[in-house]
Enzyme design. Structure first.
Site, PDB file in Angstrom:
ATOM      1  N   LEU A 185      52.398 -46.002  26.943  1.00  0.00           N
ATOM      2  CA  LEU A 185      51.507 -44.869  26.631  1.00  0.00           C
ATOM      3  C   LEU A 185      51.840 -44.284  25.270  1.00  0.00           C
ATOM      4  O   LEU A 185      50.989 -43.704  24.610  1.00  0.00           O
ATOM      5  CB  LEU A 185      51.661 -43.776  27.694  1.00  0.00           C
ATOM      6  CG  LEU A 185      51.146 -44.121  29.088  1.00  0.00           C
ATOM      7  CD1 LEU A 185      51.481 -43.006  30.049  1.00  0.00           C
ATOM      8  CD2 LEU A 185      49.651 -44.356  29.047  1.00  0.00           C
ATOM      9  N   GLY A 186      53.099 -44.401  24.874  1.00  0.00           N
ATOM     10  CA  GLY A 186      53.462 -43.825  23.589  1.00  0.00           C
ATOM     11  C   GLY A 186      54.947 -43.832  23.392  1.00  0.00           C
ATOM     12  O   GLY A 186      55.707 -44.230  24.267  1.00  0.00           O
ATOM     13  N   GLY A 195      58.052 -41.253  22.043  1.00  0.00           N
ATOM     14  CA  GLY A 195      58.447 -39.916  21.610  1.00  0.00           C
ATOM     15  C   GLY A 195      59.828 -39.962  21.022  1.00  0.00           C
ATOM     16  O   GLY A 195      60.457 -41.015  20.976  1.00  0.00           O
ATOM     17  N   GLY A 253      62.197 -41.193  23.619  1.00  0.00           N
ATOM     18  CA  GLY A 253      62.093 -42.543  24.144  1.00  0.00           C
ATOM     19  C   GLY A 253      60.662 -42.940  24.449  1.00  0.00           C
ATOM     20  O   GLY A 253      59.721 -42.179  24.239  1.00  0.00           O
ATOM     21  N   VAL A 268      57.276 -44.095  26.577  1.00  0.00           N
ATOM     22  CA  VAL A 268      56.598 -43.648  27.792  1.00  0.00           C
ATOM     23  C   VAL A 268      55.685 -44.775  28.271  1.00  0.00           C
ATOM     24  O   VAL A 268      54.953 -45.362  27.469  1.00  0.00           O
ATOM     25  CB  VAL A 268      55.761 -42.379  27.537  1.00  0.00           C
ATOM     26  CG1 VAL A 268      55.189 -41.870  28.850  1.00  0.00           C
ATOM     27  CG2 VAL A 268      56.597 -41.311  26.873  1.00  0.00           C
ATOM     28  N   LYS A 270      59.224 -42.154  31.570  1.00  0.00           N
ATOM     29  CA  LYS A 270      59.803 -41.988  30.235  1.00  0.00           C
ATOM     30  C   LYS A 270      61.215 -42.550  30.217  1.00  0.00           C
ATOM     31  O   LYS A 270      62.091 -42.054  30.938  1.00  0.00           O
ATOM     32  CB  LYS A 270      59.799 -40.494  29.872  1.00  0.00           C
ATOM     33  CG  LYS A 270      60.464 -40.199  28.554  1.00  0.00           C
ATOM     34  CD  LYS A 270      60.175 -38.790  28.096  1.00  0.00           C
ATOM     35  CE  LYS A 270      58.739 -38.676  27.625  1.00  0.00           C
ATOM     36  NZ  LYS A 270      58.416 -37.405  27.021  1.00  0.00           N
ATOM     37  N   ASP A 320      60.106 -27.674  21.348  1.00  0.00           N
ATOM     38  CA  ASP A 320      59.123 -28.508  20.641  1.00  0.00           C
ATOM     39  C   ASP A 320      57.729 -28.290  21.206  1.00  0.00           C
ATOM     40  O   ASP A 320      57.034 -29.230  21.576  1.00  0.00           O
ATOM     41  CB  ASP A 320      59.534 -29.989  20.724  1.00  0.00           C
ATOM     42  CG  ASP A 320      58.869 -30.837  19.638  1.00  0.00           C
ATOM     43  OD1 ASP A 320      58.279 -30.252  18.699  1.00  0.00           O
ATOM     44  OD2 ASP A 320      58.925 -32.074  19.720  1.00  0.00           O
TER      45      ASP A 320
END
Ligand SMILES: *[C@@H]1O[C@H](CO)[C@@H](O)[C@H](O)[C@H]1NC(C)=O
Ligand SMILES: *[C@@H]1O[C@H](CO)[C@@H](O)[C@H](O)[C@H]1NC(C)=O
Ligand SMILES: *[C@@H]1O[C@H](CO)[C@@H](O)[C@H](O)[C@H]1NC(C)=O
Ligand SMILES: *[C@@H]1O[C@H](CO)[C@@H](O)[C@H](O)[C@H]1NC(C)=O
Ligand SMILES: *[C@@H]1O[C@H](CO)[C@@H](O)[C@H](O)[C@H]1NC(C)=O
Ligand SMILES: *[C@@H]1O[C@H](CO)[C@@H](O)[C@H](O)[C@H]1NC(C)=O
Ligand SMILES: *[C@@H]1O[C@H](CO)[C@@H](O)[C@H](O)[C@H]1NC(C)=O
Ligand SMILES: *[C@@H]1O[C@H](CO)[C@@H](O)[C@H](O)[C@H]1NC(C)=O
Ligand SMILES: *[C@@H]1O[C@H](CO)[C@@H](O)[C@H](O)[C@H]1NC(C)=O
Ligand SMILES: *[C@@H]1O[C@H](CO)[C@@H](O)[C@H](O)[C@H]1NC(C)=O
Ligand SMILES: *[C@@H]1O[C@H](CO)[C@@H](O)[C@H](O)[C@H]1NC(C)=O
Length: 791
Positions: A502-503, A505, A508, A510, A527, A624
């Site tokens: 999914l992505g 970050g 780490g 995901v 994650k 964040d």
């Protein structure tokens, strides 16, 4: 022989503002005809339609006897009208109003209050409307544009705005002269929330005005009794043989000019700025100014940058190649550092990133390379001053910046001719750049991408959660599962071997997956924490922290379902949020979320942060907060993700750790100062995000840049503060009818946002107060940011 003209002159000058030609009700003038202005009795000034080079007209006042026809005032500088438009002092039911009717059908009232019975173009250049008494109801001297005439006074609260470009473009430009209510006269590049590049320092004296004396043509600051600060030094005599004006010009300089009436041209007799490059933002963003002769200004781009508009470099520059992501160990293969002698970035206080001292040039170079937020530095006297973007006000001067060196970090060009568009900067954005390219917007697209890139520059923690329309899924809440320890094997299976990413970050990767629990399928996001970072924590400590996160239950927080803590694996399991990130919802092209939905999301997120700070078992500082870290569930409820991770990844949260600090743009200034981290860092980031939600606009907006205005309202917080100060907050949402129809609430929420982004943490409200102010249960005071003297 020579007595007659002299007599006439004396007569005229002693009779100003008395026997002016009377404009009665019903009088009309028409743009582009012989009857398009009303002149003063002496003929020195005319009021009416002023023809622009493009054939349109301004309603203005100008020196009518001189060939230059110098414009000194205008009513519609930003909205010129076509030929055949009319200006009329009305009769009938709406008697005595001054109405401008554009030939394309629009009507604007220039004056619409108590009925005026007559108007006068006076010989001093003031156009006045009077009632029958006769006393003055309205006069152009009270609403100056960029010029003052003898007899005119700039009282507290009044402003002059420069033109965009001399006699080429009369619309509102980049510079402002304000007679502030605190009695300071200030020149500023107001788009950049600039505190000023010239200040009279007359604070603490009551009731000061800027006076342009009618008799001697001297300009000075005066309180009710005394001259506080003389400005003009000398004017040629006799005064009445000359025309006079004081103009804030398109280079941000306030200058006084004279014109010998019978045969001459405008000649400067005084100016406030003697070194033109000391005007802030004079060469735009990433520009550099030099002025070898102190008269002309020469703009250039910093090394590594190129002009937005090659025909007018003063509009600013953009980087030739894409800026690299913040990497842990930047090397000279990714950047070069260029040095410019005798150059500095004066007055760019808002871009300060701190200093390194004592050091040498090599040390300064290293400091610049080692800090990914730092884009430039100036080096003088063994001190290195670090600067972040936007880099404004760079200037070269053999005089005032003698001994300074400017160091510029230049991202290496990946390839010639638009390196910025090459390479996959952050995953899925590739198609966006292609689409924009197709639209033929090469330059603007490049610039837009740059800013889009800068906005998510450093730690794109969570990317878009992609919808997975695979199998029917169960309702997570209905499962009532407690925080669960999964085996690596289980998660490997649930994610099909960690295949659907999914992505990525800062903590780490995901992945998405599906769990089967009690015959029901739950879609999850998994994650995998970075090994090195997670390993810093002992196993037990890690689980203790996770259990704390697991015990959080709030409608506006993403639920942690479980984790895996096996061997070297540190994996977190969350419920999958089907509708992606708030960032995507707010900033994507096309339809925006409705005003009501935005208000609801803003309130929800505020309550979520409040819960983390004050209502859950152990206080959690998010560190964040940003739209990429707010996810949307299937009902589009906003939920905060990644909370608690900053703490897990950081041994001691009160110590600044550069690996965990927030994201550029949302990051509170104390991060940069190595000050202790408190809940107020979240308040700051929330404030920035709140304003983004209210306006559907990024804090640093690519679109504003694309619109080819040089009013690059780059920074949302500053723009909103500016708009509130100038009473034009509605401009911020001018196309958003829903927000305009609920303007009081919009204004209140915008004020709350400004409270949150105060640079001084103790002055920011707590999340509790923020929530109450947003809900409207407590009063919202005027944010300190709106008081210039308190910044
Ligand atoms: C100009 O307009 C005024 C009325 O506003 C009128 O009296 C006058 O005759 C007009 N002059 C010309 C040349 O049309
Ligand atoms: C009329 O004025 C409004 C606001 O000043 C503007 O938005 C609109 O485009 C104008 N209409 C025409 C036909 O010029
Ligand atoms: C005005 O326009 C001309 C031509 O486009 C340009 O050379 C000049 O720099 C502009 N001046 C300012 C102040 O932008
Ligand atoms: C202008 O100057 C004259 C002579 O110096 C003085 O008498 C007058 O009061 C001044 N006017 C203002 C408004 O300060
Ligand atoms: C004007 O300023 C002068 C000098 O600061 C001061 O002495 C005087 O009292 C002031 N006048 C008024 C009316 O405040
Ligand atoms: C400030 O000065 C103006 C004119 O000089 C006067 O009308 C006004 O009353 C004064 N205001 C105060 C607060 O003294
Ligand atoms: C302007 O006119 C005055 C009076 O007629 C004369 O003395 C002066 O020399 C003239 N100036 C110029 C520049 O022609
Ligand atoms: C520019 O102005 C500064 C300050 O007034 C002066 O020191 C310097 O000598 C001037 N430079 C030139 C080339 O006139
Ligand atoms: C920095 O440069 C090196 C060598 O050219 C390259 O391998 C690396 O990917 C670059 N890093 C980034 C973040 O661009
Ligand atoms: C550099 O140091 C010298 C001596 O300490 C001082 O006089 C000068 O003002 C300093 N220059 C700057 C720009 O700080
Ligand atoms: C420029 O240099 C001159 C003398 O060298 C000095 O008087 C002047 O103050 C300097 N200008 C600035 C802005 O520092």
């Amino acid at each position: 022989m020579s007595l007659l003209p002299l007599l006439l002159l004396l007569l005229v000058s002693s009779e100003h503002n008395t026997h002016a030609q009377t404009i009665t009700q019903g009088a009309t003038i028409t743009a582009g005809t012989t009857n398009s202005s009303w002149t003063s009795p002496s003929g020195d000034f005319a009021f009416g339609f002023y023809r622009l080079s493009n054939g349109n007209f301004l309603v203005g006042i100008w020196f009518d006897k001189i060939p230059e026809k110098t414009l000194v005032w205008s009513a519609n500088r930003d909205a010129p009208v076509p030929a055949s438009s009319t200006l009329r002092l009305t009769t009938g039911t709406s008697a005595g109003h001054l109405i401008l009717t554009s030939s394309d059908g629009n009507s604007t009232y220039l004056y619409q209050s108590t009925a005026a019975s007559s108007g006068y173009m006076q010989d001093d250049g003031n156009f006045v409307l009077k009632n029958a008494s006769p006393s003055v109801l309205w006069q152009t001297f009270d609403s100056p544009t960029d010029t003052l005439l003898p007899g005119q006074v700039l009282v507290a609260g009044r402003k002059l705005y420069s033109n965009k470009n001399g006699t080429v473009d009369y619309s509102t430009g980049n510079f402002m002269l304000e007679m502030q209510k605190d009695s300071n006269l200030v020149l500023s590049a107001y788009h950049f929330a600039d505190p000023g590049y010239w200040v009279s320092n007359t604070i603490n004296i009551n009731n000061v005005s800027l006076v342009f004396n009618r008799t001697n043509a001297f300009m000075y600051l005066k309180n009710t009794t005394d001259i506080i600060l003389p400005l003009t030094e000398d004017v040629p005599k006799p005064t009445e043989d000359y025309y006079h004006r004081v103009t804030l010009n398109d280079h941000g300089n306030l200058q006084q000019h004279v014109y010998q009436k019978n045969n001459s041209q405008w000649k400067m007799v005084w100016r406030v700025i003697t070194e033109p490059c000391t005007v802030n933002a004079i060469c735009g963003v990433y520009g550099i100014c030099s002025s070898p002769d102190n008269e002309t200004v020469s703009c250039d781009c910093l090394p590594g940058y190129r002009p937005l508009d090659p025909n007018n470099i003063a509009k600013g520059c953009y980087p030739k190649s894409k800026p690299d992501r913040c990497i842990e160990k930047p090397s000279l293969t990714n950047f070069t550092v260029e040095v410019i002698d005798d150059a500095d970035f004066p007055n760019a206080g808002f871009a300060d990133l701190g200093r390194v001292t004592p050091t040498d040039e090599e040390g300064c170079r290293k400091a610049l390379m080692d800090d990914c937020y730092c884009m430039a530095a100036s080096f003088v006297n063994s001190t290195c001053y670090k600067k972040r973007m936007p880099i404004l006000n760079a200037r070269i001067s053999r005089n005032s910046t003698n001994g300074y060196k400017a160091l510029i970090k230049v991202p290496k060009q990946i390839s010639d001719g638009g390196g910025i568009l090459n390479g996959d900067h952050h995953g899925g954005k590739k198609s966006v750049s292609r689409g924009l390219l197709k639209a033929g917007l090469f330059t603007t697209a490049a610039f837009a991408l740059l800013f889009a890139a800068l906005a998510v520059y450093y730690h794109p923690v969570v990317r878009r959660f992609i919808r997975r329309p695979r199998r029917p899924s169960a309702d997570v809440d209905a499962m009532l599962i407690n925080l669960r320890a999964f085996t690596f094997e289980e998660l490997h299976e649930a994610t099909c071997g960690f295949t659907t990413r999914l992505g990525r970050g800062s903590f780490g990767m995901v992945y998405s997956g599906t769990l089967v629990i009690e015959d029901k399928q739950i879609e999850i996001a998994v994650k995998a924490l970075k090994k090195i970072a997670a390993a810093e924590r002992g196993e037990e400590e890690f689980e203790a922290e996770l259990r704390a996160i697991g015990r959080t239950h709030h409608r506006n927080l993403v639920r942690l379902l479980g984790f895996c803590n096996e061997d070297k694996h540190r994996i977190l399991v969350y419920e999958l949020m089907k509708n992606g990130t708030l960032s995507n919802l707010l900033f994507k092209q096309g339809e925006k979320p409705s005003w009501e939905h935005r208000v609801e999301m803003a309130l929800g997120i505020a309550r979520g942060v409040l819960y983390l700070h004050e209502e859950c078992e152990t206080q959690i500082i998010h560190c964040d907060i940003k739209p990429q870290n707010v996810l949307l569930d299937k009902n589009y409820t906003a939920k905060i993700s990644d909370f608690g991770l900053a703490k897990i990844m950081m041994k001691d949260q009160t110590r600044t750790n550069t690996n965990v600090r927030g994201t550029a743009g949302y990051m509170a200034p104390e991060w940069l100062k190595n000050a202790p981290v408190t809940t107020k860092v979240d308040v700051y980031s929330f404030g920035v995000m709140l304003l983004e939600i209210l306006c559907c606009r990024r804090h640093i907006d690519p679109k504003r840049v694309e619109e080819e205005t040089e009013e690059v309202d780059l920074v949302l917080t500053e723009w909103i503060a500016d708009c509130i100060k100038s009473g034009k907050l509605n401009m911020v949402v001018e196309e958003d009818m829903e927000a305009l129809n609920d303007f009081k609430r919009f204004e209140r929420m915008a004020m709350v946002g400004l409270w949150c982004v105060h640079p001084d943490p103790p002055l920011r409200p707590s999340m509790k107060k923020v929530t109450q102010m947003l809900e409207g249960t407590i009063e919202v005071g005027i944010p300190p940011l709106l008081y210039p003297e308190m910044v």
